[in-house]
Design a protein around this motif. Structure first.
Motif, PDB file in Angstrom:
ATOM      1  N   VAL A  38       0.920  -1.169  -0.193  1.00 43.50           N
ATOM      2  CA  VAL A  38      -0.103  -0.041  -0.091  1.00 43.50           C
ATOM      3  C   VAL A  38       1.063   1.192  -0.019  1.00 43.50           C
ATOM      4  CG1 VAL A  38      -0.254   0.186   2.638  1.00 43.50           C
ATOM      5  CG2 VAL A  38      -2.022   1.079   1.140  1.00 43.50           C
ATOM      6  N   ILE A  39       0.356   2.280  -0.324  1.00 39.47           N
ATOM      7  CA  ILE A  39       1.121   3.512  -0.503  1.00 39.47           C
ATOM      8  C   ILE A  39       0.395   4.760   0.335  1.00 39.47           C
ATOM      9  CG2 ILE A  39       1.973   5.465  -2.108  1.00 39.47           C
ATOM     10  CD1 ILE A  39       3.443   2.890  -2.807  1.00 39.47           C
ATOM     11  N   VAL A  40       1.338   5.251   1.068  1.00 40.61           N
ATOM     12  CA  VAL A  40       0.667   6.437   1.925  1.00 40.61           C
ATOM     13  C   VAL A  40       1.416   7.728   1.258  1.00 40.61           C
ATOM     14  CG1 VAL A  40       0.699   7.500   4.047  1.00 40.61           C
ATOM     15  CG2 VAL A  40       0.762   4.765   4.015  1.00 40.61           C
ATOM     16  N   ARG A  41       0.487   8.535   0.837  1.00 41.87           N
ATOM     17  CA  ARG A  41       0.924   9.990   0.200  1.00 41.87           C
ATOM     18  C   ARG A  41       0.705  10.840   1.392  1.00 41.87           C
ATOM     19  NH1 ARG A  41      -2.160   7.862  -4.473  1.00 41.87           N
ATOM     20  NH2 ARG A  41      -0.702   6.781  -5.760  1.00 41.87           N
ATOM     21  N   PHE A  42       1.805  11.748   1.265  1.00 40.21           N
ATOM     22  CA  PHE A  42       1.858  12.797   2.315  1.00 40.21           C
ATOM     23  C   PHE A  42       1.894  14.135   1.660  1.00 40.21           C
ATOM     24  CE2 PHE A  42       4.139   9.269   4.675  1.00 40.21           C
ATOM     25  CZ  PHE A  42       3.271   9.229   5.710  1.00 40.21           C
ATOM     26  N   PRO A  43       1.268  15.247   2.146  1.00 43.64           N
ATOM     27  CA  PRO A  43       1.729  16.483   1.404  1.00 43.64           C
ATOM     28  C   PRO A  43       3.174  16.752   1.637  1.00 43.64           C
ATOM     29  CG  PRO A  43      -0.195  16.744   2.944  1.00 43.64           C
ATOM     30  CD  PRO A  43       0.259  15.319   3.113  1.00 43.64           C
ATOM     31  N   ALA A  44       3.806  17.275   0.573  1.00 47.28           N
ATOM     32  CA  ALA A  44       5.168  17.493   0.356  1.00 47.28           C
ATOM     33  C   ALA A  44       5.788  18.036   1.905  1.00 47.28           C
ATOM     34  CB  ALA A  44       5.442  18.509  -0.536  1.00 47.28           C
ATOM     35  N   LYS A  45       5.110  19.054   2.551  1.00 49.22           N
ATOM     36  CA  LYS A  45       5.538  19.578   3.888  1.00 49.22           C
ATOM     37  C   LYS A  45       5.758  18.614   4.959  1.00 49.22           C
ATOM     38  CE  LYS A  45       4.852  23.553   6.781  1.00 49.22           C
ATOM     39  NZ  LYS A  45       4.046  24.798   7.262  1.00 49.22           N
ATOM     40  N   VAL A  46       4.579  17.835   4.871  1.00 46.12           N
ATOM     41  CA  VAL A  46       4.642  16.902   6.030  1.00 46.12           C
ATOM     42  C   VAL A  46       5.601  15.781   5.935  1.00 46.12           C
ATOM     43  CG1 VAL A  46       2.951  14.962   7.046  1.00 46.12           C
ATOM     44  CG2 VAL A  46       2.061  17.262   6.260  1.00 46.12           C
ATOM     45  N   ALA A  47       5.755  15.490   4.610  1.00 45.45           N
ATOM     46  CA  ALA A  47       6.720  14.363   4.306  1.00 45.45           C
ATOM     47  C   ALA A  47       8.371  14.868   4.653  1.00 45.45           C
ATOM     48  CB  ALA A  47       7.019  13.957   2.688  1.00 45.45           C
ATOM     49  N   ARG A  48       8.582  15.977   4.513  1.00 44.71           N
ATOM     50  CA  ARG A  48       9.671  16.669   4.686  1.00 44.71           C
ATOM     51  C   ARG A  48       9.873  16.627   6.181  1.00 44.71           C
ATOM     52  NH1 ARG A  48       8.809  20.149   0.227  1.00 44.71           N
ATOM     53  NH2 ARG A  48       7.780  21.655   1.899  1.00 44.71           N
ATOM     54  N   SER A  49       8.943  17.374   6.804  1.00 48.71           N
ATOM     55  CA  SER A  49       8.767  17.156   8.404  1.00 48.71           C
ATOM     56  C   SER A  49       9.155  15.875   9.041  1.00 48.71           C
ATOM     57  CB  SER A  49       7.738  17.735   8.711  1.00 48.71           C
ATOM     58  OG  SER A  49       7.630  17.925  10.236  1.00 48.71           O
ATOM     59  N   LEU A  50       8.403  14.860   8.504  1.00 46.24           N
ATOM     60  CA  LEU A  50       8.647  13.615   9.062  1.00 46.24           C
ATOM     61  C   LEU A  50       9.906  13.039   8.880  1.00 46.24           C
ATOM     62  CD1 LEU A  50       5.128  11.929   8.162  1.00 46.24           C
ATOM     63  CD2 LEU A  50       5.860  12.477  10.330  1.00 46.24           C
ATOM     64  N   ARG A  51      10.338  13.264   7.852  1.00 48.15           N
ATOM     65  CA  ARG A  51      11.831  12.747   7.205  1.00 48.15           C
ATOM     66  C   ARG A  51      12.979  13.243   8.109  1.00 48.15           C
ATOM     67  NH1 ARG A  51      11.502  11.416   0.748  1.00 48.15           N
ATOM     68  NH2 ARG A  51      13.079  10.004   1.388  1.00 48.15           N
ATOM     69  N   ALA A  52      12.834  14.579   8.252  1.00 47.63           N
ATOM     70  CA  ALA A  52      13.703  15.366   9.168  1.00 47.63           C
ATOM     71  C   ALA A  52      13.885  14.941  10.318  1.00 47.63           C
ATOM     72  CB  ALA A  52      13.341  16.749   8.885  1.00 47.63           C
ATOM     73  N   GLY A  53      12.632  14.459  11.040  1.00 47.74           N
ATOM     74  CA  GLY A  53      12.446  14.229  12.253  1.00 47.74           C
ATOM     75  C   GLY A  53      12.593  12.818  12.670  1.00 47.74           C
ATOM     76  N   GLY A  54      13.124  11.947  11.751  1.00 47.92           N
ATOM     77  CA  GLY A  54      13.301  10.588  11.650  1.00 47.92           C
ATOM     78  C   GLY A  54      11.946   9.650  11.886  1.00 47.92           C
ATOM     79  N   MET A  55      10.971  10.284  11.174  1.00 47.01           N
ATOM     80  CA  MET A  55       9.508   9.551  11.278  1.00 47.01           C
ATOM     81  C   MET A  55       9.242   9.188  12.553  1.00 47.01           C
ATOM     82  SD  MET A  55       8.884   9.111   8.107  1.00 47.01           S
ATOM     83  CE  MET A  55       7.250   8.177   8.127  1.00 47.01           C
ATOM     84  N   ARG A  56       9.208  10.336  13.558  1.00 53.17           N
ATOM     85  CA  ARG A  56       8.768  10.513  14.854  1.00 53.17           C
ATOM     86  C   ARG A  56       7.669  11.508  14.606  1.00 53.17           C
ATOM     87  NH1 ARG A  56      10.766   7.471  18.816  1.00 53.17           N
ATOM     88  NH2 ARG A  56       9.713   8.847  20.355  1.00 53.17           N
ATOM     89  N   ALA A  57       6.566  11.394  15.290  1.00 54.83           N
ATOM     90  CA  ALA A  57       5.354  12.318  15.374  1.00 54.83           C
ATOM     91  C   ALA A  57       5.315  12.492  16.924  1.00 54.83           C
ATOM     92  CB  ALA A  57       4.004  11.771  14.837  1.00 54.83           C
ATOM     93  N   LYS A  58       4.228  13.377  17.421  1.00 54.20           N
ATOM     94  CA  LYS A  58       3.930  13.473  18.609  1.00 54.20           C
ATOM     95  C   LYS A  58       3.584  12.310  19.287  1.00 54.20           C
ATOM     96  CE  LYS A  58       2.693  18.244  18.383  1.00 54.20           C
ATOM     97  NZ  LYS A  58       1.415  19.198  18.691  1.00 54.20           N
ATOM     98  N   LYS A  59       2.692  11.367  18.593  1.00 56.59           N
ATOM     99  CA  LYS A  59       2.381   9.999  19.141  1.00 56.59           C
ATOM    100  C   LYS A  59       3.434   8.991  19.530  1.00 56.59           C
ATOM    101  CE  LYS A  59      -2.362  10.262  18.145  1.00 56.59           C
ATOM    102  NZ  LYS A  59      -3.493   9.631  17.352  1.00 56.59           N
ATOM    103  N   GLY A  60       4.680   9.390  18.771  1.00 52.32           N
ATOM    104  CA  GLY A  60       6.018   8.528  18.959  1.00 52.32           C
ATOM    105  C   GLY A  60       6.418   7.834  17.442  1.00 52.32           C
TER     106      GLY A  60
END
Length: 168
Positions: A38-60
């Motif tokens: 399956v493919i998960v498509r992120f808005p470009a800004k969100v993808a950049r943010s996630l990648r820069a943050g090591g694929m961590r979000a507020k939930k972990g």
């Protein structure tokens, strides 16, 4: 329902057109494997943010949580899909990687030695992993899209599927 050379009868419908679970009692146990993606498509800004943050979000940790959720879903597929047989899963692996700047591919591979296949388990695992990614990241955007869930490969039963096409 009539059968012809190119069309087989639906296996989950009996002669009276009623739903039924397939009888696998006379089938031979074989090693069976299925891979779904399956493919998960992120808005470009969100993808950049996630990648820069090591694929961590507020939930972990997004990917680790998705793998755990997907694995749980694989093991419980028979509780979600009415005519799936309960299976003692022997292997469940996930591969998760960005395939473009904003598209994350999630692959779920499931294997078992049994009389029935594991396509539904692989598809369920991939989809629940993707839903978990969405849940972990929805605070960043609700424009995340889950797309293109498909069976990539299947072996061990009547049909061999590669790259989503029946080849044997």
């Amino acid at each position: 329902m009539r059968r012809n050379d190119k069309q087989e009868a639906l296996t989950h419908i009996d002669a009276q057109n009623r739903p039924r679970m397939v009888d696998v009692g006379s089938k031979v146990v074989t090693a069976r494997c299925a891979i779904a993606q399956v493919i998960v498509r992120f808005p470009a800004k969100v993808a950049r943010s996630l990648r820069a943050g090591g694929m961590r979000a507020k939930k972990g940790p997004v990917l680790d949580t998705a793998i755990i959720a997907g694995t749980l879903a694989v093991k419980r597929t028979h509780e979600l899909i009415p005519f799936c047989h309960p299976l003692a899963i022997e292997r469940c692996d996930f591969a998760i990687e960005f395939v473009s700047d904003s598209e994350l591919a999630i692959r779920c591979e499931v294997a078992v030695s049994h009389k029935t296949g594991v396509e539904m388990e692989a598809l369920t695992g991939a989809s629940v992993a993707a839903l978990t990614v969405y849940d972990m990241c929805k605070a960043l955007s609700h424009e995340i899209v889950i797309a293109d869930l498909r069976l990539v490969e299947k072996s061990g039963g009547k049909r061999l599927v590669r790259k989503g096409k029946v080849i044997a």
